[in-house]
Scaffold this motif. Structure first.
Motif, PDB file in Angstrom:
ATOM      1  N   GLU A 237      12.122  51.389  30.693  1.00 45.07           N
ATOM      2  CA  GLU A 237      12.188  50.494  29.534  1.00 45.07           C
ATOM      3  C   GLU A 237      11.315  51.074  28.427  1.00 45.07           C
ATOM      4  O   GLU A 237      10.225  51.591  28.688  1.00 45.07           O
ATOM      5  CB  GLU A 237      11.682  49.093  29.890  1.00 45.07           C
ATOM      6  CG  GLU A 237      12.490  48.404  30.987  1.00 45.07           C
ATOM      7  CD  GLU A 237      11.912  47.053  31.359  1.00 45.07           C
ATOM      8  OE1 GLU A 237      10.801  46.732  30.848  1.00 45.07           O
ATOM      9  OE2 GLU A 237      12.527  46.337  32.140  1.00 45.07           O
TER      10      GLU A 237
ATOM     11  N   ARG B 111      14.375  47.450  21.649  1.00 44.58           N
ATOM     12  CA  ARG B 111      14.107  47.667  23.064  1.00 44.58           C
ATOM     13  C   ARG B 111      15.340  48.268  23.734  1.00 44.58           C
ATOM     14  O   ARG B 111      16.448  47.805  23.520  1.00 44.58           O
ATOM     15  CB  ARG B 111      13.734  46.347  23.754  1.00 44.58           C
ATOM     16  CG  ARG B 111      12.413  45.762  23.285  1.00 44.58           C
ATOM     17  CD  ARG B 111      12.030  44.534  24.090  1.00 44.58           C
ATOM     18  NE  ARG B 111      10.741  43.994  23.673  1.00 44.58           N
ATOM     19  CZ  ARG B 111      10.162  42.943  24.250  1.00 44.58           C
ATOM     20  NH1 ARG B 111      10.761  42.342  25.269  1.00 44.58           N
ATOM     21  NH2 ARG B 111       8.991  42.518  23.808  1.00 44.58           N
TER      22      ARG B 111
ATOM     23  N   SER C  23      16.728  50.103  27.614  1.00 37.41           N
ATOM     24  CA  SER C  23      16.456  50.283  29.043  1.00 37.41           C
ATOM     25  C   SER C  23      17.515  51.190  29.638  1.00 37.41           C
ATOM     26  O   SER C  23      18.624  51.315  29.112  1.00 37.41           O
ATOM     27  CB  SER C  23      16.433  48.932  29.772  1.00 37.41           C
ATOM     28  OG  SER C  23      17.697  48.300  29.688  1.00 37.41           O
TER      29      SER C  23
END
Length: 229
Positions: A125, A134, A136
């Motif tokens: 992550e 963000r 991942s």
């Protein structure tokens, strides 16, 4: 000549635990050394890049490069460090779970077969601290390995091996996932002669387990040669 500067600071905190179990047994005349193990890990990474801003004639720190003749490459200009528009500021976390199994089989007193598998599960992550984005990624991989070791006389070993190494993507590179960045499998092969001068389990002994998943190959290297340990 133009001179510029930057500071790219990366901090990593690692916590890993590795547990091995070894069993010695025989199936008829064939002897085995079975190695089974598990690895658990967590890695936290912080990355901050800053650009050098040089003080100009007006006293302001606005210049990202200065020009100097080749005869005067040492300069004494005040500098301020701060982020430019494209400088990175990221935090990321890796969680790792690995299982591995290896059997060292004594086919003959002078001949050993070594075969093993390693499974890696990695959750990555990453957060862009400048934009809040963000991302991942999850990687799963199985890395096989097989090798033969022949000892015609005790201090000399002839060996050959083949393995596949799992190269995980790095956390900062995960920001480029949309561009096709991914983990890679790198095959590798080795063959050579090992001459041991001391203890049988010295560094480079092809019968000694490598906890990174392969003791006879590194990356995609292919080599033939002689080792003394």
């Amino acid at each position: 000549m133009s001179i510029a500067g930057y500071n790219n600071l990366t901090n990593r905190d690692n916590l890993f635990n590795q547990t091995d179990l070894i069993a010695r047994f025989a199936t008829g005349p064939v002897r085995h050394i079975l190695l089974a193990g598990m690895e658990l890990g967590r890695q936290e990474t912080t990355n901050l890049r800053q650009t050098a801003y040089f003080q100009g004639a007006n006293g302001a720190f606005t210049e990202t490069s200065v020009n100097t003749p080749l005869s005067q490459t040492r300069i004494g200009r005040p500098i301020q460090w701060r982020q430019a528009a494209t400088d990175a500021s990221n935090t990321g976390t890796n969680h790792v779970v690995s299982l591995y199994l290896q059997d060292q089989i004594e086919l003959l007193p002078q001949l050993q077969l070594i075969a093993g598998l390693r499974w890696d599960h990695i959750d990555a992550e990453i957060t862009n601290r400048r934009t809040g984005e963000r991302l991942s990624a999850t990687d799963n991989n199985i890395s096989p390995r097989v090798g033969l070791v022949y000892r015609p006389i005790d201090p000399v070993s002839l060996y050959a091996s083949y393995s596949v190494s799992f190269l995980q993507r790095e956390l900062p590179a995960a920001l480029g996932r949309a561009a096709g960045l991914a983990e890679r499998d790198e095959p590798g092969a080795q063959a050579g002669i090992l001459h041991q001068l001391r203890d049988r389990r010295t560094l480079g002994d092809p019968s000694a387990p490598d906890r990174d998943g392969g003791d006879l190959s590194v990356g995609a290297d292919q080599c033939r040669g002689h080792q003394s340990g």
